[in-house]
Design an enzyme around this catalytic site. Sequence first.
Site, mmCIF file in Angstrom:
data_model
loop_
_atom_site.group_PDB
_atom_site.id
_atom_site.type_symbol
_atom_site.label_atom_id
_atom_site.label_comp_id
_atom_site.label_asym_id
_atom_site.label_seq_id
_atom_site.Cartn_x
_atom_site.Cartn_y
_atom_site.Cartn_z
ATOM 1 N N GLU A 160 -13.766 4.335 -0.471
ATOM 2 C CA GLU A 160 -14.577 3.422 0.332
ATOM 3 C C GLU A 160 -15.405 4.273 1.292
ATOM 4 O O GLU A 160 -14.927 4.690 2.349
ATOM 5 C CB GLU A 160 -13.679 2.427 1.073
ATOM 6 C CG GLU A 160 -12.911 1.506 0.135
ATOM 7 C CD GLU A 160 -11.968 0.576 0.869
ATOM 8 O OE1 GLU A 160 -12.418 -0.494 1.325
ATOM 9 O OE2 GLU A 160 -10.778 0.933 0.985
ATOM 10 N N GLU B 51 -9.713 9.211 4.948
ATOM 11 C CA GLU B 51 -9.785 7.755 4.854
ATOM 12 C C GLU B 51 -10.740 7.298 3.754
ATOM 13 O O GLU B 51 -10.639 6.182 3.258
ATOM 14 C CB GLU B 51 -10.229 7.158 6.192
ATOM 15 C CG GLU B 51 -9.147 7.137 7.259
ATOM 16 C CD GLU B 51 -8.029 6.170 6.932
ATOM 17 O OE1 GLU B 51 -8.324 5.032 6.502
ATOM 18 O OE2 GLU B 51 -6.863 6.551 7.086
ATOM 19 N N LYS C 293 -15.877 3.603 5.291
ATOM 20 C CA LYS C 293 -14.761 3.518 6.235
ATOM 21 C C LYS C 293 -14.909 4.573 7.320
ATOM 22 O O LYS C 293 -15.302 5.721 7.047
ATOM 23 C CB LYS C 293 -13.421 3.696 5.504
ATOM 24 C CG LYS C 293 -13.064 2.551 4.583
ATOM 25 C CD LYS C 293 -11.672 2.693 4.003
ATOM 26 C CE LYS C 293 -10.618 2.421 5.050
ATOM 27 N NZ LYS C 293 -9.256 2.398 4.462
ATOM 28 N N GLU D 29 0.847 -1.201 0.000
ATOM 29 C CA GLU D 29 0.000 0.000 0.000
ATOM 30 C C GLU D 29 0.870 1.233 0.000
ATOM 31 O O GLU D 29 1.873 1.302 0.714
ATOM 32 C CB GLU D 29 -0.867 0.083 1.265
ATOM 33 C CG GLU D 29 -2.103 -0.741 1.314
ATOM 34 C CD GLU D 29 -2.892 -0.467 2.601
ATOM 35 O OE1 GLU D 29 -2.877 0.691 3.083
ATOM 36 O OE2 GLU D 29 -3.517 -1.408 3.114
#
Length: 467
Positions: free
Chosen positions: A326, A335, A329, A272
């Site tokens: 996303e 985030e 999250k 990542e």
Amino acid sequence: MPLFNHNSPLFICAAALCPLFFQFLHFACSQSFIGVNYGQVADNLPPPAATAKLLQSTSIEKVRLYGADPAIIRALADTGIGIVIGAANGDIPALASDPNFAGQWVATNVLPYYPASKILVITVGNEVMTATDQNLISQLLPAMQNVQNALNAASLGGKIKVSTVHSMAVLTQSDPPSSGTFNPGFGGTMKALLQFHQANGSPFMINPYPYFAYQSDPRAETLAFCLFQPNAGRVDSGTGIKYMNMFDAQVDAVHSALNALGFKDVEIVVAETGWPYKGDPTEVGPSLDNAKAFNGNLISHLRSLVGTPLMPGKSVDTYIFALFDEDLKPGPSSERSFGLFKPDLSVTYDVDLSKNSQTPTTPATPATPAPVSPTTPITPVTPVPKPAAGWCVPKPGVSDAQLQSNLDYACAQGILGTAISCRPPLLLILIQAMVSAVILVAIHEEKGDIIWIAEVIISLSVIGQQK
């Protein structure tokens, strides 16, 4: 004399140069080192089949899943895209204690799809060594061993690798990179994991985030260093190497830590890394310009094949976070704002990933950093879970104009820091050598061969322009 007589100068020259030429051509064309993370903590993601088509339209050749969603694995079948699938942290106790559970996991999540779906790696857990549940640490290696044994039993042991993913917090020292060391609090667990990697040829997977390092040191020169942009440079006091970007410094710190334990040959994979394009007003660093600069310049850096100072000449396999936002999250807005693409499959910002458009991206230019002495120390940041154990330092500036004026020279000198992509100079040298050899031999050959030779020269020139 026949043009391709095995004793002819042309045959000898071609025999010597062609293997090198095509080996390099294949290496230069391959972008198998560019991957992306495909998280699913969202309720608005496009169908897997549409996502598979999207990926096929890009230069992304690998996808990392955090689980083993059968719909996604099936959708990626026969696409040639490599897949990393994951066993969740919650599966680790059962995988560690019950070999039959591990066998069933492989039978359910691998065997129905492989080899049509190109599964490359199974990751057992995510950031387990720095997770809240410390009981998982002692169970991690037995779980990995049982999954490996299950693969071996299915005759897939040499084809699919088993690994786990770590945060940069597994390092207690990373400043300078040559001093990189693992947290001694892990006792013999880390060494045992590395012995597993070495024995099975599996990669050590790590999550370096220059973004988090910048949050710990939010200066203008730090931002430029983390975004691969022109800045002042910092010399590693242990090696005398001047580091030019944060990504290289973090990856080399991991390499040094592996070397310190005697495992320098274990492959490093960046599982990542990324940069959010927006965040809360109180967050430092998230912005569209910064995200475009980081990911665009990272991709350009990987494509240059320059590697890192301690691992030159080969790009580390790197999975960019993330394919989509996303939206479910928890945590700050950042985030939920790492996606390269939107749910409607359009790009969030262009970082030159389309197969149909390989034009260089132009990153945002940061504020001009204040001069920083190459020997001025920066206080190391104590690592915490997720943020990198930082080494944020500046490098000498190189303007876009300098690079644009002579891209080949820039490549030859290893000048990076912008998203300008340039042709590999070795490829051009090989083309020129082959063309020159053909021309020289043609002078001594029959006139009838000249037409054929001209066709060869034209073909090679076209190849050179395409590259």
